[in-house]
Design an enzyme around this catalytic site. Structure first.
Site, PDB file in Angstrom:
ATOM      1  N   GLY A   9       7.818  27.564   7.519  1.00  0.00           N
ATOM      2  CA  GLY A   9       7.816  26.973   5.889  1.00  0.00           C
ATOM      3  C   GLY A   9       6.758  27.699   5.162  1.00  0.00           C
ATOM      4  NE  ARG A  13       7.095  19.581  -1.103  1.00  0.00           N
ATOM      5  CZ  ARG A  13       7.731  18.773  -0.510  1.00  0.00           C
ATOM      6  NH1 ARG A  13       7.442  17.731  -0.932  1.00  0.00           N
ATOM      7  NH2 ARG A  13       8.231  19.255   0.653  1.00  0.00           N
ATOM      8  CD  GLN A  72      13.623  31.034   9.850  1.00  0.00           C
ATOM      9  OE1 GLN A  72      12.380  30.256   9.815  1.00  0.00           O
ATOM     10  NE2 GLN A  72      14.860  30.196   9.578  1.00  0.00           N
ATOM     11  CG  ASN A 164      15.851  14.279  13.466  1.00  0.00           C
ATOM     12  OD1 ASN A 164      15.245  14.133  14.770  1.00  0.00           O
ATOM     13  ND2 ASN A 164      16.324  15.341  12.951  1.00  0.00           N
ATOM     14  CG  ASN A 372     -50.576  16.041  15.417  1.00  0.00           C
ATOM     15  OD1 ASN A 372     -49.818  15.167  15.612  1.00  0.00           O
ATOM     16  ND2 ASN A 372     -51.158  16.349  14.208  1.00  0.00           N
ATOM     17  NE  ARG A 435     -61.656  23.558   4.475  1.00  0.00           N
ATOM     18  CZ  ARG A 435     -61.498  22.590   5.318  1.00  0.00           C
ATOM     19  NH1 ARG A 435     -60.212  22.643   5.686  1.00  0.00           N
ATOM     20  NH2 ARG A 435     -62.327  21.927   5.805  1.00  0.00           N
TER      21      ARG A 435
HETATM   22  C1  UD1 Z   1      14.129  17.910   9.226  1.00  0.00           C
HETATM   23  C2  UD1 Z   1      15.267  17.320   9.774  1.00  0.00           C
HETATM   24  C3  UD1 Z   1      15.388  15.820   9.477  1.00  0.00           C
HETATM   25  C4  UD1 Z   1      14.124  15.363   9.916  1.00  0.00           C
HETATM   26  C5  UD1 Z   1      12.871  15.917   9.418  1.00  0.00           C
HETATM   27  C6  UD1 Z   1      11.624  15.310   9.873  1.00  0.00           C
HETATM   28  C7  UD1 Z   1      16.850  19.071   9.858  1.00  0.00           C
HETATM   29  C8  UD1 Z   1      18.144  19.921   9.373  1.00  0.00           C
HETATM   30  N1  UD1 Z   1      16.264  18.284   9.481  1.00  0.00           N
HETATM   31  O1  UD1 Z   1      14.319  17.655   7.708  1.00  0.00           O
HETATM   32  O2  UD1 Z   1      16.558  15.583   9.998  1.00  0.00           O
HETATM   33  O3  UD1 Z   1      14.255  13.807   9.693  1.00  0.00           O
HETATM   34  O4  UD1 Z   1      12.826  17.322   9.763  1.00  0.00           O
HETATM   35  O5  UD1 Z   1      10.490  15.629   9.325  1.00  0.00           O
HETATM   36  O6  UD1 Z   1      16.123  19.992  11.070  1.00  0.00           O
HETATM   37  N2  UD1 Z   1      11.442  25.442   9.144  1.00  0.00           N
HETATM   38  C9  UD1 Z   1      11.641  26.755   9.717  1.00  0.00           C
HETATM   39  N3  UD1 Z   1      12.314  27.807   9.034  1.00  0.00           N
HETATM   40  C10 UD1 Z   1      13.273  27.265   8.327  1.00  0.00           C
HETATM   41  C11 UD1 Z   1      13.297  25.766   7.927  1.00  0.00           C
HETATM   42  C12 UD1 Z   1      12.526  25.227   8.312  1.00  0.00           C
HETATM   43  O7  UD1 Z   1      10.444  27.342  10.284  1.00  0.00           O
HETATM   44  O8  UD1 Z   1      13.998  28.018   7.774  1.00  0.00           O
HETATM   45  C13 UD1 Z   1      10.067  24.531   9.535  1.00  0.00           C
HETATM   46  C14 UD1 Z   1       9.402  24.133   8.500  1.00  0.00           C
HETATM   47  O9  UD1 Z   1       8.443  24.911   8.392  1.00  0.00           O
HETATM   48  C15 UD1 Z   1       9.093  22.725   8.908  1.00  0.00           C
HETATM   49  C16 UD1 Z   1      10.307  22.329   9.817  1.00  0.00           C
HETATM   50  O10 UD1 Z   1      10.929  23.367  10.168  1.00  0.00           O
HETATM   51  O11 UD1 Z   1       7.759  22.811   9.485  1.00  0.00           O
HETATM   52  C17 UD1 Z   1      11.045  21.235   9.084  1.00  0.00           C
HETATM   53  O12 UD1 Z   1      11.810  21.763   8.055  1.00  0.00           O
HETATM   54  P1  UD1 Z   1      11.952  20.921   6.778  1.00  0.00           P
HETATM   55  O13 UD1 Z   1      12.754  21.939   5.892  1.00  0.00           O
HETATM   56  O14 UD1 Z   1      11.000  20.398   6.295  1.00  0.00           O
HETATM   57  O15 UD1 Z   1      13.081  19.816   7.437  1.00  0.00           O
HETATM   58  P2  UD1 Z   1      13.502  18.442   6.790  1.00  0.00           P
HETATM   59  O16 UD1 Z   1      13.962  18.856   5.401  1.00  0.00           O
HETATM   60  O17 UD1 Z   1      12.150  17.947   6.660  1.00  0.00           O
END
Ligand code: UD1
Ligand code: CA
Length: 450
Positions: A9, A13, A72, A164, A372, A435
């Site tokens: 990711g 933000r 990825q 989840n 000292n 001194r």
């Molecule tokens: C995900 C879960 C959600 C859960 C939540 C908890 C899925 C579809 N959803 O949502 O059910 O409640 O986490 O926080 O899994 N990442 C990658 N490659 C990608 C996409 C994401 O490495 O292509 C990594 C991101 O960096 C992050 C993590 O996976 O660390 C979660 O991805 P994010 O897109 O934040 O998932 P959420 O929408 O939070």
């Protein structure tokens, strides 16, 4: 087992050059914490880190022999991320999914999940009053049948308070087939890892769940506000651990541990102290308010007064330091030494019972015992190019406002008169003075205003 850590990711933000998973919590990149926890689960695991944004920077920051990094290229969802690891997975071992931006997960929680899952599908869920943003866990007759993402959920599903966490154990032999069946026909256009839950159920598999006890353990950080919340949660956890081992903290909410702090019994730590690197405090050590201690070991009975600063030093027993002392790299203080206010010591060893109580700079100095040092003493260790050492042997008495132009030696038992600039060896048991003589002018008149 296979341990897949998702860390691709971008973390827009965070508004930072640093990739999200390298943002620090407790002075350690979030991803490093996750890797550290993964390693506590045992040796010989196949740990795979999925990187994308800032991939090379992430690899550089975290690389080690026990890890494989998988790229990825485009972030097309959590399912897509796991797909990239397929060629590297050990088919006959389960696959645990962790997250590089969820750093406070604890190994005991993961062990519970692994135990519950066995060879099957395990899911770590959370019950929360504020489920917004999370995927909802859908149950029928008590059994998990699927996960629906917030953005795809109906109004009714949005009311579900079991969510989840993302942490899962997957049966690896099924992964290939399941991952080839998911698509990105959803509101985010992403391949959802969570869709595997529905597929497993369809294949007649029962999803084993463990409910997380601590919400912060499964919380991620997408911005600096959340990062600070994780920081506080970590600090609270570390403070609790210390107190449970017998450390007395003036206020567990006002301590910051950014490394490893080891304490023996009956240590007291006042408010506002920061610990960095490896710090060890012996029995009965007391640390006054607002001290910074970095890579220092302090032996039993030593008392440190307010606002003292330590970096890379070894401190003996029953030493008294501060307030406002600065102990710099390479300092060794023997037992019963006293170091008072506005004293700076660098690369020096100070013998047993010696006292440097006020306003001094002691650098590159070998000092014996029972010396000292008067107020305002300075070792002139630097000629602008090179550094030189000063030796002050046992039982010397150094008058206030003296300077030692190094290299120079003061032999045993010598006395240096106040205000002296010492440039040559002072022999044993002598008095050295350098001194100007005092003169007195009788009838002296002060100037008057013209
Ligand atoms: C995900 C879960 C959600 C859960 C939540 C908890 C899925 C579809 N959803 O949502 O059910 O409640 O986490 O926080 O899994 N990442 C990658 N490659 C990608 C996409 C994401 O490495 O292509 C990594 C991101 O960096 C992050 C993590 O996976 O660390 C979660 O991805 P994010 O897109 O934040 O998932 P959420 O929408 O939070
Ligand atoms: Ca997330």
């Amino acid at each position: 087992m296979n341990i897949v850590i998702l860390a691709a990711g971008q973390g827009k933000r965070m508004c930072s050059k640093l990739p999200k998973v390298l943002q620090p919590v407790g002075n350690m990149p979030m991803l490093s914490r996750v890797i550290q926890t993964a390693k506590t689960l045992g040796t010989d695991h196949n740990i795979l880190v999925v990187v994308g944004h800032g991939g090379q920077v992430v690899v550089e920051a975290c690389k080690d022999d026990d890890l494989k990094f998988v790229e990825q290229k485009e972030q097309k969802g959590t399912g897509h991320a796991v797909m990239q690891t397929l060629p590297h997975l050990r088919e006959n071992e389960p696959t645990l999914v962790l997250y590089g931006d969820v750093p406070l997960i604890q190994s005991q929680t993961l062990k519970k999940l692994l135990e519950k899952a066995g060879d099957g599908f395990g899911l770590l869920s959370l019950k929360t009053e504020n489920p917004t943003g999370y995927g909802r866990v859908i149950r029928q007759n008590g059994k998990v049948v699927g996960i629906v993402e917030q953005k795809d959920a109906s109004e009714e599903q949005k009311l579900i308070k079991e969510v989840n966490t993302g942490f899962m154990v997957l049966p690896t032999p099924y992964l290939n087939s399941w991952l080839s069946q998911i698509d990105c026909n959803n509101s985010q256009g992403e391949y959802y890892l969570t869709d595997l839950v529905g597929l497993a159920v369809r294949d007649g598999m029962e999803i084993q769940t463990v409910i997380a006890e601590d919400e912060m353990e499964v919380a991620g950080a997408n911005n600096k506000v959340q990062l600070s919340e994780l920081e506080r949660a970590l600090q609270e956890r570390l403070a609790l651990e210390l107190m449970n081992k017998g450390v007395r903290l003036a206020d567990p909410k006002r301590i910051d541990i950014r490394g490893n702090l080891h304490c023996e019994n009956d240590v007291f730590i006042d408010v506002g102290c920061v610990f960095e690197g490896n710090v060890s405090l012996g029995e009965g050590v007391s640390v006054g308010p607002y001290c910074v201690l970095k890579n220092v070991s302090i032996a039993s009975g030593t008392k440190i007064d307010a606002y003292s600063h330590f970096d890379d030093a070894t401190i003996g027993q029953n030493v008294k330091i501060g307030p406002f002392a600065r102990i710099r790299p390479g300092t060794i203080l023997s037992n019963n030494v006293h170091v008072g206010n506005f004293v700076e010591i660098k690369k020096s060893s100070i013998g047993t019972g010696s006292k440097i109580n006020h306003l001094s700079y002691i650098g590159d100095c070998d000092m014996g015992s029972s010396v000292n040092i008067g107020a305002g003493t300075i070792t002139c260790n630097y000629d602008g190019v090179n550094k030189y050492r000063t030796t002050i042997e046992d039982d010397c008495f150094i008058g206030s406002d003296s300077q030692f132009v190094a290299p120079v030696t003061v032999k045993k038992g010598a006395t240096v008169g106040a205000g002296s600039t010492i440039t040559k060896t002072v022999p044993e048991n002598t008095l050295a003075l350098s001194r100007g003589r005092q003169i007195v002018i009788e009838g002296w008149k002060r100037p008057t205003k013209k």
